[in-house]
Design a protein around this motif. Structure first.
Motif, short mmCIF file in Angstrom:
data_model
loop_
_atom_site.label_atom_id
_atom_site.label_comp_id
_atom_site.label_asym_id
_atom_site.label_seq_id
_atom_site.Cartn_x
_atom_site.Cartn_y
_atom_site.Cartn_z
N LYS A 110 0.86 -1.19 0.00
CA LYS A 110 0.00 0.00 0.00
C LYS A 110 0.90 1.24 0.00
CE LYS A 110 -3.67 -2.35 2.57
NZ LYS A 110 -2.95 -3.60 2.80
N GLY A 111 1.21 1.73 -1.17
CA GLY A 111 2.03 2.93 -1.27
C GLY A 111 3.51 2.65 -1.34
N THR A 112 3.90 1.37 -1.36
CA THR A 112 5.33 1.05 -1.44
C THR A 112 5.66 0.33 -2.74
OG1 THR A 112 4.89 -0.95 -0.15
CG2 THR A 112 5.69 0.98 1.05
N ASN A 113 4.89 0.60 -3.76
CA ASN A 113 5.25 0.16 -5.11
C ASN A 113 4.67 1.14 -6.12
OD1 ASN A 113 2.48 -0.69 -5.73
ND2 ASN A 113 2.91 -2.45 -4.42
N VAL A 114 5.40 1.34 -7.20
CA VAL A 114 4.97 2.28 -8.24
C VAL A 114 5.22 1.64 -9.60
CG1 VAL A 114 5.33 4.54 -9.30
CG2 VAL A 114 5.52 4.30 -6.82
N PRO A 115 4.19 1.48 -10.42
CA PRO A 115 4.41 0.96 -11.77
C PRO A 115 4.91 2.07 -12.71
CG PRO A 115 2.07 1.37 -11.42
CD PRO A 115 2.76 1.69 -10.12
N VAL A 116 5.90 1.74 -13.47
CA VAL A 116 6.39 2.66 -14.51
C VAL A 116 6.10 2.01 -15.85
CG1 VAL A 116 8.41 3.79 -15.50
CG2 VAL A 116 8.17 3.62 -13.01
N TYR A 117 5.17 2.59 -16.60
CA TYR A 117 4.73 1.99 -17.85
C TYR A 117 5.63 2.36 -19.02
CZ TYR A 117 0.56 0.98 -15.11
OH TYR A 117 -0.30 0.54 -14.14
N LEU A 122 8.63 9.87 -18.91
CA LEU A 122 8.80 10.58 -17.65
C LEU A 122 9.62 11.85 -17.85
CD1 LEU A 122 9.65 7.62 -15.23
CD2 LEU A 122 7.44 8.75 -15.51
N THR A 123 9.21 12.92 -17.19
CA THR A 123 10.00 14.14 -17.18
C THR A 123 11.11 13.98 -16.14
OG1 THR A 123 8.67 15.20 -15.48
CG2 THR A 123 7.95 15.48 -17.78
N GLU A 124 12.09 14.85 -16.19
CA GLU A 124 13.17 14.80 -15.22
C GLU A 124 12.61 15.01 -13.81
OE1 GLU A 124 16.75 14.21 -13.52
OE2 GLU A 124 16.19 13.87 -15.63
N ALA A 125 11.61 15.88 -13.68
CA ALA A 125 11.01 16.13 -12.37
C ALA A 125 10.33 14.86 -11.84
CB ALA A 125 10.00 17.27 -12.46
N GLU A 126 9.67 14.12 -12.74
CA GLU A 126 9.01 12.88 -12.33
C GLU A 126 10.01 11.82 -11.92
OE1 GLU A 126 4.90 13.08 -14.98
OE2 GLU A 126 6.77 12.40 -15.93
N ILE A 127 11.14 11.76 -12.62
CA ILE A 127 12.20 10.82 -12.24
C ILE A 127 12.74 11.15 -10.86
CG2 ILE A 127 14.55 10.09 -12.78
CD1 ILE A 127 13.82 10.29 -15.74
N GLN A 128 12.98 12.43 -10.62
CA GLN A 128 13.50 12.84 -9.31
C GLN A 128 12.48 12.59 -8.21
OE1 GLN A 128 16.67 13.59 -8.72
NE2 GLN A 128 16.93 13.19 -10.93
N PHE A 129 11.21 12.73 -8.54
CA PHE A 129 10.15 12.44 -7.57
C PHE A 129 10.18 10.96 -7.18
CE2 PHE A 129 5.85 10.85 -6.74
CZ PHE A 129 5.49 11.64 -5.65
N LEU A 130 10.35 10.07 -8.16
CA LEU A 130 10.40 8.64 -7.87
C LEU A 130 11.64 8.28 -7.05
CD1 LEU A 130 9.21 7.10 -11.26
CD2 LEU A 130 7.96 7.18 -9.10
#
Length: 299
Positions: A110-117, A122-130
């Motif tokens: 619950k909140g400790t996995n993220v799918p990357v399709y 992904l933007t650089e900001a999204e990569i840094q967020f992950l």
């Protein structure tokens, strides 16, 4: 606020029995019988509080459990592993395939996995967020304290990337086949599907011959009984046999599998489902399952 969190963490870590009794009372409006446990929930609570759970620590770890699956001769059902890190700054997206699942090894899903399709989208900001999210997973302290699950607190935090499994045709999310095993023997399928944000999901129940047993289930806040029947999965007998092999040493364990286009994948081993406070089974079902668990030889 931080001081309050520290005080709560201290209570959860040092007084797990009190935490269990309070949470159980709030959920079921009664206290659990921990001296002479009877139903499935009570026996899980008894084992996590009073018995040796060192092996649970190894096998609840989503990375180290892979070695156990290999030792059982079932390496072929493992999801492909791409990379493991103990430092979020070491994550290199350019070295990963276009799609993958990013996970922590000690989370509950619950909140400790993220799918990357598609990492290329992904933007650089999204990569840094992950990367920052992965760093928070690694920095979490007192894992399992809130639900008094000490075997989680002993897991060395890691982050890993694995193959992103496809959603079966006609479904809204991946389908989890959770096979309850009691005294080392497969007993019952509980299947979660149509997962939504916030932890909601549809739940259904089948016996080993794939007869619908949703009469054993109750509606709850997050779990809704699925009305339409699920198709009998391909290789059902193989799923049962694999679960039998993996569950052999344990009084109770839930073996989580996926079955996509006839290929079986290992998910995880769960020893404390919902922390031992499941409210999606009827009281009678919990009692019947509890009766089948022999605690006589538990250390």
């Amino acid at each position: 606020m931080n001081r309050i969190k520290e005080i709560l963490a201290c209570i959860f870590v040092h007084f797990p029995v009190a935490v269990v009794k309070l949470r159980y009372l709030l959920r079921f409006k009664k206290l659990p019988n921990l001296k002479s446990p009877k139903d499935l929930n009570e026996k899980i609570l008894y084992m996590k509080l009073y018995t040796d759970t060192s092996l649970w620590t190894r096998l609840a770890d989503k990375v180290s459990v892979r070695n156990y699956v290999k030792e059982c001769g079932l390496e072929h059902i493992l999801v492909k592993l791409y990379a493991v890190w103990n430092d979020a700054s070491a994550i290199r997206f350019e070295e990963l395939p276009d799609s993958f699942m990013l996970k922590s090894n000690n989370g509950d899903g619950k909140g400790t996995n993220v799918p990357v399709y598609d990492k290329n989208a992904l933007t650089e900001a999204e990569i840094q967020f992950l990367i920052a999210k992965a760093g928070k997973w690694l920095a979490q302290k007192n894992i399992g304290a809130l639900s008094a699950e000490p075997h989680y607190s002993r897991i060395k935090p890691l982050v890993f990337a694995e193959e992103l499994l496809p959603i079966p045709k006609g479904e809204k999310s991946i389908v989890d086949y959770k096979l309850w095993c009691l005294n080392g023997k497969p007993y019952l399928f509980v299947v979660f599907s149509n997962r939504k944000s916030g932890g909601e999901a549809d739940v259904s129940c089948y016996d080993l011959n794939w007869n619908n047993r949703s009469d054993l289930l109750e509606e709850s806040k997050h779990y809704h009984i699925r009305r339409e029947a699920l198709q009998r999965p391909e290789n059902l007998d193989a799923m049962i046999e694999y679960s039998r092999i993996l569950a052999k040493p344990f009084p109770q364990v839930r073996v989580d599998l996926y079955n996509i286009n006839g290929k079986i994948y290992f998910g995880e081993l769960t020893f404390t489902s919902l922390g031992g406070m499941m409210n999606y089974f009827t009281p009678q079902a919990l009692l019947e399952m509890g009766r089948k668990i022999n605690l006589e030889y538990v250390k």
